[in-house]
Design an enzyme around this catalytic site. Structure first.
Site, PDB file in Angstrom:
ATOM      1  N   ARG A  10    -139.307  48.445 -39.371  1.00  0.00           N
ATOM      2  CA  ARG A  10    -138.759  49.293 -38.294  1.00  0.00           C
ATOM      3  C   ARG A  10    -137.408  48.737 -37.887  1.00  0.00           C
ATOM      4  O   ARG A  10    -137.323  47.902 -36.985  1.00  0.00           O
ATOM      5  CB  ARG A  10    -139.706  49.287 -37.094  1.00  0.00           C
ATOM      6  N   ASP A  13    -133.701  48.209 -36.277  1.00  0.00           N
ATOM      7  CA  ASP A  13    -133.061  48.495 -34.986  1.00  0.00           C
ATOM      8  C   ASP A  13    -131.830  49.392 -35.150  1.00  0.00           C
ATOM      9  O   ASP A  13    -131.325  49.558 -36.257  1.00  0.00           O
ATOM     10  CB  ASP A  13    -132.552  47.183 -34.366  1.00  0.00           C
ATOM     11  N   ARG A  73    -131.884  38.337 -36.784  1.00  0.00           N
ATOM     12  CA  ARG A  73    -130.612  38.159 -36.085  1.00  0.00           C
ATOM     13  C   ARG A  73    -130.617  36.913 -35.195  1.00  0.00           C
ATOM     14  O   ARG A  73    -129.576  36.317 -34.940  1.00  0.00           O
ATOM     15  CB  ARG A  73    -130.286  39.418 -35.288  1.00  0.00           C
TER      16      ARG A  73
END
Lengths: 277, 277
Positions: free
Chosen positions: B53, B55, B205
């Site tokens: 999923r 971002d 990240r």
């Protein structure tokens, strides 16, 4: 006047090409406007001379331009580069602005230009992250056949068959490199590299148009040689779309040889009325 | 019902991420709408399950989803793939639609996910053709130091320090690959590759945020180990911007091992309430 060299790159997608045109968003237009503001010459815009006048949609990674500025410009070239980095839109990047060596001319001192052209040869569309820089053909290309065709085109020749005719302009060029590789077999990306002293208008895209005809098996080497030897634009040669094309790099002689080179290029220009170095 | 596997890629720039959200342009939203039209189920939109999923702003080259369609759907999967190619916007490409093997589940059958993250570490802006996929830092990174830091983070661990906390969700993952290379020294592009069984939200990240701190010389290996061993989100770890991140590939077991794998993943999920496989 002092001459500055400007090294830059751009994503050509949203530009109507390099050359300034009234009412159009062009690379030259955007750059000259910002240079004018930074150098305090907004009324008489600075005039840029460029190594490769790219068409609408064509990209550049290693474009070179020059600009003549009055002695004692209010900003040094490094500071102009820094400020351009703050104000230019994200699709133009000025990599460096520097004082040019004596005799430098972005157009006439250049001794070679390197272009790359990217093709995706599969029915499924290319990776969306590549879509701005890759031309798609939904049938497979034979790279070996393309390279054989490309070899027939190397050398110092009249490329009239591959050039848009321009009154009084020569179409003699020296094509030094024309090679095609499949960058990654799985992902169907093909990359062609071309180096010549200079290219005339639409020449890279026409050369690719010709060799892809051979790569698809529609034409053979005899046809390539016939086209090559034609003395005017060959209507059987398709011109591939602009977005696959990138001006990769421009070569210049050593500083000591610059003045001699510009003299030679200008002489050729006079003798042959070459409009597009 | 028959299950279809969908392989796709997208440029995340103009999407508010994968997951459908009212009033937002999302990858799932666009795909489900077109699948509904093609499959004649516009009122009850087909529901996609996805491996990763992503971002808002994150790209995908090797995303995988699945969809359950009624037996005897009016179009075969290959034809659905062909038609999607004609109607989808240019920033989503469906590479293939196929009947999934028994036991296939895009999310729970996946055994690894590979992500890449691209950084440009120079004062001048990155090549404009890379600007959608590269994060810029205007100071140089030490790649060796980054790799040493990355090595401290490998293995089966609780990555709580690097995850957005979610009530009841485990943050235990197995990080199998975390390596950083300078793709081309001249052009300042750095590429990090990460492989894990799964990643929790913002984990890639945050991991990059931590090792870049070491790469800049602001933090050392002791700090990395302290952060690694923390049991909750570490506020000292920056989360790098999304546009440098691409979901590169998702791995599945052989068809014969699929059912066993899904059972195992679902068990883990129940035991640990893992919300994000």
């Amino acid at each position: 006047m002092t001459r500055w060299r400007i090294d830059l790159a751009y994503d050509g997608t949203d530009f109507a090409g390099w050359a300034a045109q009234p009412g159009q968003r062009t690379v030259q237009g955007v750059l000259e406007e910002w240079l004018g503001r930074l150098l305090g010459a907004a009324e008489t815009l600075p005039k840029l001379t460029v190594a490769g006048r790219t068409d609408a949609g064509v990209h550049a990674q290693g474009q070179v331009a020059h600009l003549d500025v009055p002695e004692g410009a209010r900003l040094p070239p490094k500071e102009v580069a820094r400020r351009l980095g703050q104000v230019l839109p994200s699709d133009i990047v000025v990599k460096a602005v520097s004082e040019a060596p004596v005799g430098f001319d972005a157009r006439f001192a250049a001794i070679w230009r390197r272009y790359s052209y990217r093709i995706w040869d599969a029915v499924s569309r290319p990776d969306p992250l590549l879509r701005r820089t890759v031309t798609q053909f939904p049938e497979p290309l034979d790279i070996d056949a393309m390279n054989q065709a490309a070899m027939q085109l190397l050398g110092l020749r009249d490329f009239a068959a591959f050039c848009k005719h321009r009154e009084g302009a020569t179409t003699i060029r020296e094509l030094r490199v024309f090679s095609i590789v499949r960058a990654d077999d799985a992902c169907r990306t093909i990359e062609a590299t071309l180096v010549a002293d200079a290219f005339c208008h639409s020449m890279v895209r026409s050369l690719l148009g010709a060799v892809t005809q051979v790569g698809f098996g529609r034409r053979d080497l005899d046809w390539i040689c016939q086209v090559r030897d034609a003395t005017s634009r060959a209507s059987s040669v398709p011109v591939l779309p602009p977005h696959g094309l990138t001006l990769a790099e421009v070569g210049y002689p050593s500083d000591a040889d610059l003045t001699a080179r510009v003299g030679a290029a200008r002489n050729v220009r006079t003798l042959n009325c070459c409009e597009e170095a």
